[in-house]
Design an enzyme around this catalytic site. Structure first.
Site, PDB file in Angstrom:
ATOM      1  N   GLY A 100       5.812 -61.645 -36.813  1.00  0.00           N
ATOM      2  CA  GLY A 100       6.261 -61.319 -35.432  1.00  0.00           C
ATOM      3  C   GLY A 100       5.514 -59.900 -35.157  1.00  0.00           C
ATOM      4  N   CYS A 101       4.942 -59.762 -34.009  1.00  0.00           N
ATOM      5  CA  CYS A 101       3.972 -58.555 -33.987  1.00  0.00           C
ATOM      6  C   CYS A 101       4.868 -57.094 -33.973  1.00  0.00           C
ATOM      7  CB  CYS A 101       3.372 -58.494 -32.400  1.00  0.00           C
ATOM      8  SG  CYS A 101       4.532 -59.087 -30.998  1.00  0.00           S
ATOM      9  N   TYR A 102       5.859 -57.161 -33.344  1.00  0.00           N
ATOM     10  CA  TYR A 102       7.014 -56.155 -33.452  1.00  0.00           C
ATOM     11  C   TYR A 102       7.331 -55.695 -34.810  1.00  0.00           C
ATOM     12  CZ  TYR A 102       7.629 -55.609 -28.257  1.00  0.00           C
ATOM     13  OH  TYR A 102       7.582 -55.683 -26.816  1.00  0.00           O
ATOM     14  N   ALA A 103       7.712 -56.901 -35.378  1.00  0.00           N
ATOM     15  CA  ALA A 103       8.255 -56.810 -36.996  1.00  0.00           C
ATOM     16  C   ALA A 103       7.252 -56.513 -37.866  1.00  0.00           C
ATOM     17  CB  ALA A 103       8.631 -58.268 -37.287  1.00  0.00           C
TER      18      ALA A 103
END
Length: 309
Positions: A115-118
């Site tokens: 995931g991008c934020y992750a």
């Protein structure tokens, strides 16, 4: 013989970017499903079963269905949805996360893309929890802003067409205000933290780019480290890596500002260590392209590892 690759969901934002990246490669044969057939389970199943590697750019339930449609056929998977990022039988697709992770991806049958934020969060948390600098029960707070492309086709249309009835007019807005964002489980698992972080994501009126902030109180960390110790732990963890780098302390301290679009158009994730010596605080900031290292860039990196594996 060219490997057969099927992008299930190739007409979405991430799928389109992956296809563009692979279109000119002579070592691959891209299998394609016309947009009008994307809901035809039989046609999808045929391509999923024919593919050597299927890249799933789908909602969670559809991604789970895709895996079941190819069961027993030997198809390997890269899943860009959130469906399998904490599943025990899937390898997490962040090659630089920890020692041996790239090799695990290369050998895997099933890879859960990041995931991008992750990935921004995990990139900063994991080195500190592995080094036992950050206690696993530390009360982590993460603040982040992403380009609107992370919201997919609907948000892109809402942002870029002000004439729409559902147009988004705000230049910047926070969301997931219930503190229950879908990336939290993977941040906790792969970041190595046991207490649920307070995570506040936001969207800005720019297409691609991302900043993820991880502020920390140094006196609550093991050994009460200074900025140099934190920087050294991150730098040692990512030494020799191509796609994850740590800005030198002098470079970070000289920055008057950090642009959320700084890494746009790249597959690089760059970590910065900000703070003032003796003040007892540090702010770690990861800059990345939310559709680069945060999505399609990581998917292609994982694909290449699997092809070589």
């Amino acid at each position: 013989m060219a490997a057969k690759i099927f992008i299930d969901g190739e007409h979405g934002t991430t799928g389109l970017q992956i296809r563009e990246r692979l279109a000119e490669r002579g070592d691959l044969t891209l299998l394609s499903l016309p947009v009008e057939d994307r809901r035809d389970a039989a046609k999808r199943a045929a391509l999923l079963q024919e593919a050597d590697i299927a890249i799933l750019c789908l909602p969670d339930d559809a991604a789970r269905e895709a895996v079941s449609l190819a069961k027993g056929e030997g198809t390997r998977f890269i899943d860009a949805s959130t469906a399998h990022r904490t599943a025990e039988d899937w390898v997490y697709g962040f090659a630089e996360m920890t020692e041996g992770q790239a090799q695990r991806i290369a050998a895997a049958e099933k890879v859960a893309n990041v995931g991008c934020y992750a990935i921004g969060s995990v990139a900063m948390l994991r080195p500190l929890t592995e080094a036992e600098i950050l206690p696993r029960d530390y009360p982590v707070t993460i603040n982040a802003v992403s380009g609107y492309s992370g919201g997919g086709k609907q948000m892109i249309a809402q942002m870029e067409d002000p004439s729409r009835d559902d147009a988004i007019t705000a230049n910047h807005f926070a969301y997931a205000l219930t503190l229950a964002h879908k990336h939290l489980p993977e941040i906790m698992m792969h970041g190595g933290v046991e207490r649920k972080p307070i995570f506040t994501p936001a969207v800005g009126r720019f297409a691609q780019g991302m900043l993820v902030n991880l502020p920390l109180h140094l006196d609550l960390l093991s050994g009460k480290p200074d900025l140099a110790t934190i920087h050294a732990a991150l730098s040692d963890h990512y030494a020799g890596q191509e796609h994850v780098t740590v800005a030198p302390l002098g470079e970070a301290s000289a920055l008057p500002r950090l642009d959320a679009e700084a890494m746009t158009g790249t597959d690089e994730l760059r970590i910065h260590v900000f703070g003032t010596d003796g003040e007892g605080q540090v702010n770690l900031v990861a800059a990345l392209d939310n559709l680069g290292k945060g999505a399609s860039g990581s998917a292609v990196q994982n694909l290449d590892l699997m092809l070589r594996g």
